[in-house]
Write a protein that holds these residues in place. Structure first.
Motif, PDB file in Angstrom:
ATOM      1  N   UNK A  50     127.654  54.238  84.889  1.00 32.19           N
ATOM      2  CA  UNK A  50     126.637  53.493  84.139  1.00 32.19           C
ATOM      3  C   UNK A  50     125.782  52.580  85.026  1.00 32.19           C
ATOM      4  N   UNK A  51     126.238  52.288  86.232  1.00 26.62           N
ATOM      5  CA  UNK A  51     125.484  51.422  87.149  1.00 26.62           C
ATOM      6  C   UNK A  51     124.682  52.233  88.174  1.00 26.62           C
ATOM      7  N   UNK A  52     124.681  53.547  88.046  1.00 28.46           N
ATOM      8  CA  UNK A  52     124.016  54.393  89.043  1.00 28.46           C
ATOM      9  C   UNK A  52     122.809  55.105  88.451  1.00 28.46           C
ATOM     10  N   UNK A  53     121.925  55.532  89.331  1.00 29.20           N
ATOM     11  CA  UNK A  53     120.804  56.382  88.941  1.00 29.20           C
ATOM     12  C   UNK A  53     120.345  57.141  90.183  1.00 29.20           C
ATOM     13  N   UNK A  54     119.432  58.051  89.979  1.00 28.04           N
ATOM     14  CA  UNK A  54     118.947  58.884  91.078  1.00 28.04           C
ATOM     15  C   UNK A  54     117.973  58.145  91.995  1.00 28.04           C
ATOM     16  N   UNK A  55     117.449  57.028  91.534  1.00 25.08           N
ATOM     17  CA  UNK A  55     116.497  56.260  92.323  1.00 25.08           C
ATOM     18  C   UNK A  55     115.050  56.495  91.945  1.00 25.08           C
ATOM     19  N   UNK A  56     114.781  57.473  91.077  1.00 29.57           N
ATOM     20  CA  UNK A  56     113.408  57.791  90.718  1.00 29.57           C
ATOM     21  C   UNK A  56     112.646  56.607  90.106  1.00 29.57           C
ATOM     22  N   UNK A  57     113.259  55.785  89.244  1.00 29.94           N
ATOM     23  CA  UNK A  57     112.500  54.646  88.709  1.00 29.94           C
ATOM     24  C   UNK A  57     111.990  53.718  89.810  1.00 29.94           C
ATOM     25  N   UNK A  79     109.089  55.633  91.784  1.00 30.64           N
ATOM     26  CA  UNK A  79     107.832  55.706  91.043  1.00 30.64           C
ATOM     27  C   UNK A  79     107.057  54.390  91.061  1.00 30.64           C
ATOM     28  N   UNK A  80     107.750  53.314  91.410  1.00 33.99           N
ATOM     29  CA  UNK A  80     107.106  51.998  91.514  1.00 33.99           C
ATOM     30  C   UNK A  80     106.784  51.635  92.960  1.00 33.99           C
ATOM     31  N   UNK A  81     106.982  52.585  93.872  1.00 30.28           N
ATOM     32  CA  UNK A  81     106.679  52.351  95.275  1.00 30.28           C
ATOM     33  C   UNK A  81     107.771  51.605  96.023  1.00 30.28           C
ATOM     34  N   UNK A  82     108.928  51.470  95.409  1.00 23.92           N
ATOM     35  CA  UNK A  82     110.057  50.765  96.027  1.00 23.92           C
ATOM     36  C   UNK A  82     110.959  51.797  96.713  1.00 23.92           C
ATOM     37  N   UNK A  83     110.448  52.365  97.796  1.00 18.81           N
ATOM     38  CA  UNK A  83     111.090  53.514  98.427  1.00 18.81           C
ATOM     39  C   UNK A  83     112.445  53.187  99.039  1.00 18.81           C
ATOM     40  N   UNK A  84     112.582  52.031  99.648  1.00 15.30           N
ATOM     41  CA  UNK A  84     113.861  51.652 100.258  1.00 15.30           C
ATOM     42  C   UNK A  84     114.935  51.494  99.180  1.00 15.30           C
ATOM     43  N   UNK A  85     114.594  50.867  98.065  1.00 16.96           N
ATOM     44  CA  UNK A  85     115.550  50.698  96.975  1.00 16.96           C
ATOM     45  C   UNK A  85     115.896  52.053  96.335  1.00 16.96           C
ATOM     46  N   UNK A  86     114.894  52.906  96.211  1.00 19.59           N
ATOM     47  CA  UNK A  86     115.125  54.239  95.647  1.00 19.59           C
ATOM     48  C   UNK A  86     116.108  55.022  96.501  1.00 19.59           C
ATOM     49  N   UNK A  87     115.900  54.994  97.796  1.00 18.60           N
ATOM     50  CA  UNK A  87     116.795  55.709  98.704  1.00 18.60           C
ATOM     51  C   UNK A  87     118.204  55.126  98.661  1.00 18.60           C
ATOM     52  N   UNK A  88     118.294  53.811  98.614  1.00 21.44           N
ATOM     53  CA  UNK A  88     119.592  53.151  98.551  1.00 21.44           C
ATOM     54  C   UNK A  88     120.347  53.542  97.280  1.00 21.44           C
ATOM     55  N   UNK A  89     119.652  53.536  96.145  1.00 25.09           N
ATOM     56  CA  UNK A  89     120.293  53.874  94.873  1.00 25.09           C
ATOM     57  C   UNK A  89     120.701  55.342  94.853  1.00 25.09           C
ATOM     58  N   UNK A  90     119.845  56.212  95.344  1.00 25.22           N
ATOM     59  CA  UNK A  90     120.188  57.638  95.396  1.00 25.22           C
ATOM     60  C   UNK A  90     121.398  57.863  96.290  1.00 25.22           C
ATOM     61  N   UNK A  91     121.441  57.194  97.431  1.00 29.16           N
ATOM     62  CA  UNK A  91     122.584  57.349  98.340  1.00 29.16           C
ATOM     63  C   UNK A  91     123.875  56.828  97.714  1.00 29.16           C
TER      64      UNK A  91
END
Length: 110
Positions: free
Chosen positions: A40-47, A50-62
């Motif tokens: 429930x605390x994870x996601x693919x990082x797409x949100x 899509x907001x230009x937060x690429x470092x956070x997206x990569x971190x969440x996906x990893x």
């Protein structure tokens, strides 16, 4: 199985969520359904992406990939994801040991 947060369509006659229907079908077909701890605390990082937060997206996906690696016993157990955009996003970060399937590919394979 990667379990997204979903619900039935407002006003729909059938109020069983897609996740519950899918889980029931998988169990009926003889599959054991395993939900990763902390899902429930994870996601693919797409949100974030899509907001230009690429470092956070990569971190969440990893983080999610690590969770899936653990839940799949280092890739021995296939992972089902019923959200195609999330599946695509995760595949960009996927450990090669993880076998990640979207619904059509899962049905075709198994």
């Amino acid at each position: 199985m990667f379990k997204p947060h979903d619900g039935a369509c407002k006003g729909a006659e059938q109020q069983t969520s897609l996740v519950d229907k899918t889980e029931a079908l998988l169990r009926k077909a003889g599959f054991e359904v395993i939900y990763p701890e902390g899902l429930e605390a994870q996601c693919c990082g797409m949100p974030f992406k899509s907001k230009g937060m690429f470092r956070q997206a990569e971190s969440k996906a990893n983080e999610t990939v690590q969770m899936l690696l653990e839940a799949s016993n280092n890739g021995e157990i296939p992972v089902y994801c019923d959200t195609s955009p999330c599946t695509m996003q995760l595949k960009d970060h996927l450990d090669p040991r993880i076998k990640l399937f979207e619904p059509v590919d899962f049905i075709h394979t198994f």
